[in-house]
Write an enzyme that holds these catalytic residues in place. Structure first.
Site, PDB file in Angstrom:
ATOM      1  N   ASP A 161     -31.957 -34.178   6.903  1.00  0.00           N
ATOM      2  CA  ASP A 161     -31.989 -35.116   8.034  1.00  0.00           C
ATOM      3  C   ASP A 161     -31.061 -36.292   7.767  1.00  0.00           C
ATOM      4  OD1 ASP A 161     -33.671 -33.795   9.705  1.00  0.00           O
ATOM      5  OD2 ASP A 161     -35.466 -34.930   9.190  1.00  0.00           O
ATOM      6  N   ASP A 210     -38.248 -25.407  12.949  1.00  0.00           N
ATOM      7  CA  ASP A 210     -38.517 -26.591  12.140  1.00  0.00           C
ATOM      8  C   ASP A 210     -39.906 -26.513  11.500  1.00  0.00           C
ATOM      9  OD1 ASP A 210     -38.038 -29.126  11.092  1.00  0.00           O
ATOM     10  OD2 ASP A 210     -37.308 -29.919  12.982  1.00  0.00           O
TER      11      ASP A 210
HETATM   12  C1  GLA Z   1     -36.922 -32.844  12.128  1.00  0.00           C
HETATM   13  C2  GLA Z   1     -35.559 -32.211  12.033  1.00  0.00           C
HETATM   14  C3  GLA Z   1     -34.602 -32.929  12.958  1.00  0.00           C
HETATM   15  C4  GLA Z   1     -35.115 -32.835  14.382  1.00  0.00           C
HETATM   16  C5  GLA Z   1     -36.529 -33.406  14.444  1.00  0.00           C
HETATM   17  C6  GLA Z   1     -37.156 -33.159  15.800  1.00  0.00           C
HETATM   18  O1  GLA Z   1     -36.922 -34.129  11.621  1.00  0.00           O
HETATM   19  O2  GLA Z   1     -35.109 -32.218  10.724  1.00  0.00           O
HETATM   20  O3  GLA Z   1     -33.315 -32.359  12.873  1.00  0.00           O
HETATM   21  O4  GLA Z   1     -35.098 -31.499  14.793  1.00  0.00           O
HETATM   22  O5  GLA Z   1     -37.375 -32.830  13.472  1.00  0.00           O
HETATM   23  O6  GLA Z   1     -38.433 -33.670  15.899  1.00  0.00           O
END
Ligand code: GLA
Length: 719
Positions: free
Chosen positions: A543, A473
Site C-alpha cells: 500500500d 484483497d
Molecule cells: C487495501 C488495499 C488497497 C485498496 C484498499 C481498499 O488497503 O491494499 O489497495 O484496495 O484496501 O479498501
C-alpha cells in the site's frame, strides 16, 4: 534420472543441474542427511556417529547412532533428538513420543497432487522420491516427498501422514522440510516488515540457539515473509554459497533455524505448532503444504534467478506473462467515492492514455460508503450503478479497454446484511467479545456453507459481466480463531481449515471466470507468497506507493520473487503528479515490475496525461525484458543510497539506477557483466552506440541532491 538409490551404501542421491543432495539409511532404519551443495566435486562419507554425553541411544545400536547429533532428514519428537522437531503426534496413550523408522521407497517421474493445496507444477524433467517411514507402535505412516525440478536447481519437500490404526491421533506439529547442515558458518537473510513497509531486507550471522521467523496471523504476513536464505559470510551477488527456502502456503507458518551444541544447523519450514493441530481418525491422511529449497555456489543473485525461473515456470498461473495489463486503478484517486458517471470518466481517460484496463477498486457494492460497512454484501450499489453492473461494464468495454473489479471475499462487516443474517459465520471464540480490525471481522472460510454463499453471490452478481480481472484483497489478520461448526477438540484446526477454504474459493474463481486474472492483495503485500502466486497473476506489492520507499520494498521482493509478480503503480494519493520529475521518478521505479497507475487522471493536466501515454508506450518496449528476463542486482538500497539492476534476455539489457534520498554529486559505475564484449549496442533512449566492452566496464550514473533522481538505459544488441 535425477534420483538414484545406491544399494551398497543404502544411499539416496538427488541431483539437479548444478546441485546434489544425499542421505543414507543408517542401520536400515534411520534416514541420515549427508550432503546438500554443489554437484561438481560433491564428496561425502558414510555416517559416523558424534557421541555427546547425555544423548539417548538405542541399546541395539548403542553409540553407533546418536540421534541428538545426527543430521536427520526428518526428526520425531521426544525421540532422543533435542533440537526442534519435525513431527509431533499425540497418540492414544496421551504421550507425544514420535518415532518413525524407514520402511520403503519409490521413485517416479512427475509428482503427486496435493489435494486442496497449491503446489508447484511438474514438467517433463520432474521426478519424485517417496520415502515411507513407519511408527510400529501407533501405526502412523509418514511419507516424505522430495520432488526435483532439475532445471531450476530446486527440490521441494512435503509430508503425508496416514493413521493406519483404528485409534485417533493428533498431529501437533508437522514441518514440511527439515534440512541439517554440518556447520553454522552462515548469514541469514530474511524479510521482516509491517503494513506499509513490507519485506525489509535483513542479514545477520547465525548464532547458537533457535532463530525463527514466523506468522501467527493467519496470513503469511507483512511482518515476516516465508522466504529466507542462508549464505556464507562472504557471499555477495555473484559469489558464495547460498541456500534459499520458501513455503507454498499463505497462512501462519514457522521457519526455524537452530544452531545446536556441536555447531550444526537445523533448518525447518512448515506450519509450526502455535496455530496448528490436526485430528487424524483411523484411515485418514493429512498432507502438509509444500516447501521449496535451492542451492547455488554463485551467490545471492543466482539464488534469486533460480527462484524467479521456478516461480515463473512452476508456480504462476499459465497465462502468457510476457504481458501484464497496464491498469488504471481507482483507489488512491477516489477511495470510496465512485459511481457510474465518475467511473466512465476514468474509463475515457484510461483509454486515452493507452492503459489496458480500468480497475474499479473498493466502494462499488452494498452500502459501502466507508470501511465501516457492507463487506459480505457482494451486489452492486443501486445508487451508484442505477443501470446495473453489467450495463456499466459494457460501457467501459465500448471504450476499448478491459475491466477489473475489487473484492474482499474473506471478510464481513458488522454493519452488513450478511452479518445480520449470519452473525456466527465469522471466526470467533464462544462467548468472547469479538475483536475487529479495520472495522471488520473474518469469515470462517473453513465452513463449507460460507464458501458456498460466496460462490452463489459472486455467480449471481457477476452473471453476464465481462470481468477480466479481480483484485482480491484481505485487509486484516485473524484473531480469536474459533469456528462455530467445529467441536472443542478440533478448534486448533481453524487456521489451516481457513486456508483450505480460501484456496477452494480461489480455484472456483479460476474455473468460473477462466479468462480473468487475479491480482492478489492483503493490505498491499501481506500475502506475498508462493501459495497466492499459484492463483494470482501478480500481487499488489505494498500500500506504500511513495517512490523512494518502493525502491527498498521492490529490491527485497526481488530476492525471492520475479518481477512478473510485482504489481507496481505510479500513484500519489489524491495528488495528480503534476511535478514532471516526480512522475518520471515514480515511473522509473514502478517499471521494475508490472506497471500500473493509481492517479486521478481525469482531473490531471493534459501534460500529465500525455506523459503517462508516452510512459506506457516506452514500457511496452521493455516489458518482456522485465517480466521474463534474468535479473541482476548491482546495488543494494539497504547498504547504499541506491538501487541499480538490469534485466536481460541474453541479448538486450534494461538498466535502472534509482537513488533513494538526496545525496551529494558522485559518479557511480554500473557494470553490465553479461554484455557480449565483441558486440555493439544501441541505447534507445539517447540513440548512442556502445561497445559490449564499454558496458562490461560500466555505465556512469550520477547521484544528485534531488529527491527524485533516477535513470534508465535500454541497450539493444546491434550485431
Ligand atoms: C487495501 C488495499 C488497497 C485498496 C484498499 C481498499 O488497503 O491494499 O489497495 O484496495 O484496501 O479498501
Amino acid at each position: 534420472m535425477s534420483i538414484k538409490f545406491i544399494e551398497e551404501r543404502n544411499l539416496f542421491v538427488i541431483q539437479t543441474n548444478n546441485t546434489e543432495y544425499a542421505f543414507q539409511i543408517v542401520h536400515g532404519r534411520f534416514p541420515v542427511h549427508l550432503y546438500y551443495g554443489a554437484k561438481e566435486g560433491a564428496e561425502y562419507e558414510d555416517y559416523k556417529s558424534w557421541v555427546v554425553s547425555f544423548a539417548p541411544y538405542y541399546r541395539e545400536h548403542h553409540l553407533s547412532y546418536v540421534p541428538d547429533t545426527a543430521m536427520l532428514e526428518y526428526s520425531g519428537y521426544d525421540s532422543g533428538d533435542y533440537r526442534a522437531s519435525s513431527l509431533k503426534i499425540r497418540n492414544k496413550n496421551g504421550d507425544c513420543a514420535t518415532f518413525v523408522d524407514y520402511r520403503s521407497y519409490r521413485i517416479f517421474s512427475g509428482r503427486l497432487e496435493l489435494p486442496g493445496l497449491p503446489y508447484a507444477d511438474a514438467d517433463d524433467k520432474t521426478e519424485t522420491l517417496e520415502l515411507t517411514l513407519w511408527d510400529k507402535l501407533t501405526k502412523a505412516e509418514v511419507k516424505l516427498y522430495y520432488t526435483v525440478f532439475p532445471e531450476e536447481d530446486v527440490i521441494s519437500r512435503y509430508v503425508a501422514i496416514t493413521n493406519c490404526s483404528e485409534d485417533k491421533m493428533v498431529i501437533e506439529k508437522c514441518m514440511s522440510l527439515t534440512l541439517d547442515l554440518p556447520t553454522h558458518d552462515y548469514d541469514m537473510i530474511s524479510l521482516h516488515g509491517r503494513h506499509y513497509m513490507e519485506r525489509m531486507y535483513q542479514r545477520v550471522p547465525l548464532h547458537h540457539g533457535l532463530q525463527s521467523i514466523f506468522s501467527r496471523r493467519g496470513a503469511s504476513s507483512h511482518q515476516h515473509n516465508p522466504f529466507f536464505a542462508l549464505c556464507s559470510h562472504d557471499a555477495n551477488e555473484e559469489e558464495g554459497n547460498v541456500y534459499g527456502f520458501n513455503f507454498v502456503y499463505s497462512g501462519s507458518f514457522a521457519d526455524e533455524v537452530e544452531v545446536c551444541q556441536i555447531g550444526r544447523t537445523r533448518i525447518q519450514v512448515g506450519l509450526g505448532e502455535e496455530n496448528f493441530s490436526w485430528h487424524l481418525e483411523g484411515g485418514e491422511t493429512f498432507i502438509s503444504p509444500e516447501a521449496v529449497m535451492t542451492f547455488t555456489d554463485h551467490g545471492i543473485g543466482q539464488m534469486s534467478r533460480n527462484f524467479h525461473k521456478f516461480v515463473r515456470d512452476h508456480i504462476l498461473p499459465p497465462e502468457p506473462f510476457e504481458k501484464r495489463p497496464v491498469v488504471l486503478n481507482t483507489w488512491e484517486a477516489c477511495y470510496f467515492k465512485i459511481d457510474e458517471k465518475e467511473m466512465l470518466r476514468f474509463a475515457d481517460t484510461a483509454a486515452e492514455c493507452g492503459t489496458d484496463m480500468l480497475v474499479m477498486d473498493d466502494g462499488w457494492f452494498g452500502q459501502r460508503e466507508s470501511d465501516w460497512l457492507a463487506l459480505g454484501d457482494w451486489y452492486e450499489s443501486k445508487e451508484k450503478f442505477p443501470n446495473g453492473l453489467k450495463a456499466f461494464i459494457d460501457k467501459v468495454k465500448e471504450r476499448g479497454i478491459k475491466f477489473g473489479i475489487w473484492v474482499e471475499p474473506e471478510m464481513i462487516s458488522k454493519a452488513s446484511d450478511l452479518h445480520d443474517a449470519h452473525p456466527d459465520w465469522c471466526l470467533h471464540c464462544k462467548d468472547r467479545e469479538r475483536m475487529e480490525s479495520r472495522q471488520q471481522l473474518v469469515l470462517d472460510m473453513g465452513n463449507p456453507e460460507v464458501v458456498q454463499y460466496l460462490k452463489d453471490i459472486f455467480s449471481k452478481t457477476f452473471d453476464g459481466c465481462a470481468i477480466d480481472y479481480f483484485k482480491w484483497d484481505m485487509n486484516r489478520n485473524i484473531s480469536q480463531a474459533g469456528s462455530a461448526i467445529l467441536p472443542p477438540e478440533r478448534q486448533g484446526e481453524v487456521y489451516y481449515r481457513y486456508m483450505l477454504g480460501v484456496y477452494e474459493l480461489y480455484r472456483w474463481f479460476k474455473e468460473k471466470f477462466p479468462n480473468a486474472m487475479i491480482e492478489n492483495c492483503a493490505g498491499g503485500g501481506g500475502r506475498y507468497d508462493l501459495g497466492m502466486m499459484k492463483y494470482s497473476t501478480m500481487i499488489w506489492t505494498s500500500d506504500n506507493t511513495v517512490p523512494h520507499h518502493r525502491i527498498k520494498i521492490q529490491y527485497s521482493s526481488m530476492l525471492a520473487y520475479p518481477a512478473a509478480t510485482m504489481s507496481c503503480h505510479v500513484a500519489n494519493h489524491q495528488n495528480s503528479c503534476e511535478d514532471p520529475r516526480q512522475l518520471k521518478y515514480g515511473w522509473e521505479i514502478a517499471m521494475g515490475g508490472a506497471l500500473g497507475y493509481e492517479l486521478h487522471l481525469p482531473n490531471a493536466s493534459n501534460t500529465v496525461r500525455e506523459t503517462v501515454k508516452r510512459q506506457i508506450e516506452d514500457y511496452r518496449k521493455y516489458e518482456s525484458l522485465i517480466l521474463r528476463g534474468d535479473y541482476y542486482s548491482l546495488l543494494n538500497p539497504f547498504e547504499t543510497n541506491y538501487s541499480a539492476y538490469y534485466y536481460t534476455d541474453g541479448k538486450d539489457f534494461l538498466l535502472s539506477f534509482l537513488q533513494c534520498d538526496v545525496d551529494t554529486e558522485n559518479e557511480i559505475i554500473l557494470p553490465i557483466a553479461k554484455a557480449d564484449p565483441s558486440a555493439q549496442y544501441l541505447e534507445t533512449t539517447t540513440g548512442k552506440t556502445y561497445s559490449g566492452a564499454e558496458l562490461i566496464a560500466g555505465i556512469s550514473a550520477f547521484s544528485s541532491n534531488s529527491n527524485c533522481n533516477s535513470q534508465i538505459w535500454h541497450f539493444v544488441l546491434l550485431n
